[in-house]
Design an enzyme around this catalytic site. Structure first.
Site, short mmCIF file in Angstrom:
data_model
loop_
_atom_site.label_atom_id
_atom_site.label_comp_id
_atom_site.label_asym_id
_atom_site.label_seq_id
_atom_site.Cartn_x
_atom_site.Cartn_y
_atom_site.Cartn_z
N HIS A 5 0.39 -1.39 0.07
CA HIS A 5 0.01 0.30 0.01
C HIS A 5 0.90 1.40 0.09
CE1 HIS A 5 -4.55 0.52 0.00
NE2 HIS A 5 -3.81 1.78 0.78
N TYR A 39 -3.81 13.65 0.94
CA TYR A 39 -2.37 13.64 0.08
C TYR A 39 -2.08 15.04 -0.28
CZ TYR A 39 -3.53 8.62 -0.61
OH TYR A 39 -3.23 7.40 -0.16
#
Length: 218
Positions: free
Chosen positions: A160, A195
């Site tokens: 991941h 993000y």
């Protein structure tokens, strides 16, 4: 609990906001660290080209590990440079695949995959082990962990991590958040927004470039 036990008819806390849990920022690899991990792959071994294709596709397409192991040969569109991914909730999405990852996938397919005698029920899958069976999630984790150890990367690295790195590098490069959301298969944009919190330097540059008070328009 009291409502479940039928000791209360109405929840007295239904209008009270629950405490917000702090969002943990994901671990991200630099491009140098990713290149270092790639360099640890022994391509003289039969599984070498396969393992390189795995890392390339994890990083190039931002795939979940389940999406990678379930990737089917028929869902790779070589000429169009897209792959069809079956994500969470059995939802399909089309994800572009970079030319480097696509080239490595073709090398693996030509040199190993097409020569493997796939076992019954496994022939449709792109990534197989040497016994002709679909790779497991655990095997992908093992491959990634071993490469990170060989590259002497101190971060906690998992499959991941490449998905996080994929998204972070796109956002840092100025990619549209909606486009990143689509490529990741996030149902909500708020999931993708994490993000934007990873690189404060990037945010500063965006502010200086687009805010009128910073770029001399005011």
């Amino acid at each position: 609990y009291l409502i479940e036990e039928e000791l209360l008819e109405e929840n007295p806390l239904k209008l009270i906001d629950s405490p917000k849990t702090r969002r943990k920022l994901p671990v991200v690899l630099s491009t140098e660290e990713i290149d270092n991990m790639m360099g640890q792959i022994d391509r003289s071994k039969p599984e070498g080209e396969r393992n390189k294709a795995i890392i390339e596709m994890l990083y190039s397409c931002g795939l979940r590990v389940s999406e990678l192991v379930n990737l089917e040969i028929a869902n790779i569109y070589w000429n169009e440079e897209f792959i069809r991914v079956i994500g969470k909730g059995n939802k399909e999405r089309l994800v572009p695949i970079g030319s480097v990852a696509l080239k490595q996938a073709k090398i693996y397919y030509d040199t190993m995959r097409r020569h493997v005698d796939a076992q019954t029920g496994h022939s449709k899958f792109f990534f197989l082990n040497r016994r002709g069976k679909q790779l497991t999630r655990v095997m992908i984790f093992t491959i990634v962990k071993n490469l990170a150890a060989k590259a002497e990367i101190s971060k906690v690295v998992s499959p991941h991590t490449f998905r996080h790195s994929f998204a972070t590098h796109l956002v840092e490069g100025g990619a549209d958040l909606r486009a990143v959301q689509d490529m990741l298969g996030h149902e909500s944009i708020t999931t993708t927004e994490i993000y934007t919190h990873l690189d404060r330097t990037h945010l500063r540059k965006v502010l200086e470039k687009y805010h009128p008070m910073y770029n001399g328009r005011i």
